[in-house]
Design a protein around this motif. Structure first.
Motif, short mmCIF file in Angstrom:
data_model
loop_
_atom_site.label_atom_id
_atom_site.label_comp_id
_atom_site.label_asym_id
_atom_site.label_seq_id
_atom_site.Cartn_x
_atom_site.Cartn_y
_atom_site.Cartn_z
N ARG A 232 3.30 -3.94 -0.50
CA ARG A 232 3.43 -4.80 0.70
C ARG A 232 3.86 -3.97 1.91
O ARG A 232 3.32 -4.12 3.01
CB ARG A 232 4.45 -5.90 0.43
CG ARG A 232 4.85 -6.70 1.66
CD ARG A 232 5.88 -7.76 1.32
NE ARG A 232 6.33 -8.46 2.52
CZ ARG A 232 7.42 -8.19 3.20
NH1 ARG A 232 8.23 -7.18 2.80
NH2 ARG A 232 7.75 -8.88 4.27
N ALA A 233 4.83 -3.08 1.71
CA ALA A 233 5.30 -2.24 2.82
C ALA A 233 4.20 -1.29 3.29
O ALA A 233 4.06 -1.03 4.49
CB ALA A 233 6.53 -1.46 2.39
N LEU A 234 3.40 -0.76 2.36
CA LEU A 234 2.30 0.13 2.73
C LEU A 234 1.23 -0.62 3.52
O LEU A 234 0.65 -0.08 4.48
CB LEU A 234 1.70 0.77 1.48
CG LEU A 234 2.55 1.83 0.78
CD1 LEU A 234 1.88 2.25 -0.53
CD2 LEU A 234 2.76 3.04 1.69
N LEU A 235 0.95 -1.85 3.12
CA LEU A 235 -0.04 -2.66 3.84
C LEU A 235 0.44 -2.97 5.26
O LEU A 235 -0.36 -3.03 6.20
CB LEU A 235 -0.31 -3.96 3.09
CG LEU A 235 -1.11 -3.82 1.79
CD1 LEU A 235 -1.18 -5.16 1.05
CD2 LEU A 235 -2.52 -3.31 2.07
N ARG A 236 1.75 -3.14 5.41
CA ARG A 236 2.30 -3.39 6.75
C ARG A 236 2.08 -2.16 7.63
O ARG A 236 1.77 -2.28 8.82
CB ARG A 236 3.78 -3.74 6.66
CG ARG A 236 4.41 -4.09 7.97
CD ARG A 236 5.71 -4.83 7.77
NE ARG A 236 6.58 -4.17 6.83
CZ ARG A 236 7.69 -4.71 6.33
NH1 ARG A 236 8.05 -5.93 6.69
NH2 ARG A 236 8.44 -4.05 5.48
N ILE A 237 2.22 -0.97 7.06
CA ILE A 237 1.96 0.26 7.82
C ILE A 237 0.47 0.34 8.18
O ILE A 237 0.11 0.75 9.29
CB ILE A 237 2.38 1.49 7.00
CG1 ILE A 237 3.90 1.52 6.83
CG2 ILE A 237 1.90 2.78 7.66
CD1 ILE A 237 4.40 2.61 5.92
N LYS A 238 -0.39 -0.09 7.24
CA LYS A 238 -1.83 -0.05 7.49
C LYS A 238 -2.21 -0.92 8.68
O LYS A 238 -3.04 -0.53 9.50
CB LYS A 238 -2.57 -0.52 6.24
CG LYS A 238 -4.08 -0.64 6.42
CD LYS A 238 -4.73 -1.19 5.16
CE LYS A 238 -6.24 -1.40 5.37
NZ LYS A 238 -6.88 -1.98 4.16
N HIS A 239 -1.60 -2.10 8.78
CA HIS A 239 -1.96 -3.03 9.84
C HIS A 239 -1.19 -2.77 11.14
O HIS A 239 -1.61 -3.21 12.21
CB HIS A 239 -1.73 -4.46 9.38
CG HIS A 239 -2.64 -4.89 8.27
ND1 HIS A 239 -3.99 -5.06 8.44
CD2 HIS A 239 -2.40 -5.15 6.96
CE1 HIS A 239 -4.55 -5.43 7.30
NE2 HIS A 239 -3.60 -5.49 6.38
#
Length: 279
Positions: free
Chosen positions: A41-48
């Motif tokens: 979830r934290a990595l996806l937040r960085i992606k977006h």
């Protein structure tokens, strides 16, 4: 006709309830699986929101270039000589300062209400925090890699070799992982991200600037040397410099490990207590 329709609806409801009651519930996720889900979830937040990576990509470059070429000649008489002294310290300072974002992310989750939803899920309670801390460790590693690569381009030459650099980065990650627990504790206490950032800077600025990051403590007033010598950041910088230049001692490393475990032993349980009882 209405009675028949109502009877069919009741029968269907009973069948649905029977199917739900007899169906097997999915197994509870393991602590590792839950932690990795929150890390994803934290990595996806960085992606977006990629601009949140500026603190580990742009700021380290600015810090190193600014301090090397603005103060190198005045302090050491040579920018190259000062770079050999400065880079381990500026590396520690940069990574230590971005640890505050762990608490800021947690504080934002609390204000948005996601925090309450996480606590109702049937999973290992610390996984939400552990997952975030794991991703933060990745961010610390990225910041370290950028600083070291730029330092090598500018002329930094670690006499301890590749193994010394790797050991230095590992020690930084251990210390900063422990330091992050302080900000998670404050993230649960503070009412806003602005107040948390203010408190974090009030703690980090004295620790990082009143240390041996930029100058030899021997050049400081005697009363200030007392604080610098017991400053945890100074202890870490000594060990990191020792690893990178091949002069590390067991005592230097031992102090850093001891301080790291002490911080984690105090603030990790405190964070979990506040996490369980947050209202």
């Amino acid at each position: 006709m209405n009675k028949a329709t109502e009877g069919n609806k009741q029968e269907q409801s009973m069948q649905l309830a029977d199917a739900i009651a007899k169906s097997r519930r999915p197994p509870r996720p393991s602590p590792l699986a839950a932690s990795m889900a929150f890390a994803t979830r934290a990595l996806l937040r960085i992606k977006h929101i990629p601009e949140q990576m500026f603190d580990v990509t742009v700021f380290p470059v600015i810090f190193l270039l600014m301090f090397t070429y603005l103060f190198g000649g005045a302090i050491s008489g040579s920018t190259n000589e000062y770079l050999q002294f400065l880079l381990p310290g500026i590396l520690v300072m940069t990574v230590a300062q971005i640890t505050m974002y762990t608490g800021l992310d947690l504080n934002n989750d609390i204000r948005k209400g996601i925090f309450d939803r996480f606590r109702t899920l049937p999973l290992w309670l610390p996984s939400a925090l552990i997952g975030s801390l794991l991703v933060d460790t990745v961010r610390y590693t990225m910041a370290s890699a950028i600083m070291i690569i730029l330092g090598l381009i500018l002329g930094f030459r670690p006499e301890g070799g590749a193994l010394g650099v790797i050991a230095a980065v590992a020690l930084i990650l251990l210390f900063c992982f422990s330091l992050s627990w302080i900000w998670t504790t404050l993230g649960l206490i503070m009412r806003s991200d602005k107040s948390l950032m203010m408190v974090s800077m009030m703690v980090l600025f004295p620790l990082t600037f009143v240390s041996n990051v930029f100058v030899d403590p021997g050049t400081l007033p005697s009363w200030l040397q007392v604080f610098v010598d017991i400053n945890p950041i100074s202890l870490l910088v000594d060990a990191v410099r020792g690893f990178m230049h091949g002069t590390a001692t067991g005592e230097q490393v031992g102090w850093v490990v001891a301080v790291s475990f002490l911080i984690a032993a105090v603030f990790a349980p405190l964070t979990m207590y506040l996490y369980r009882n947050k209202k």
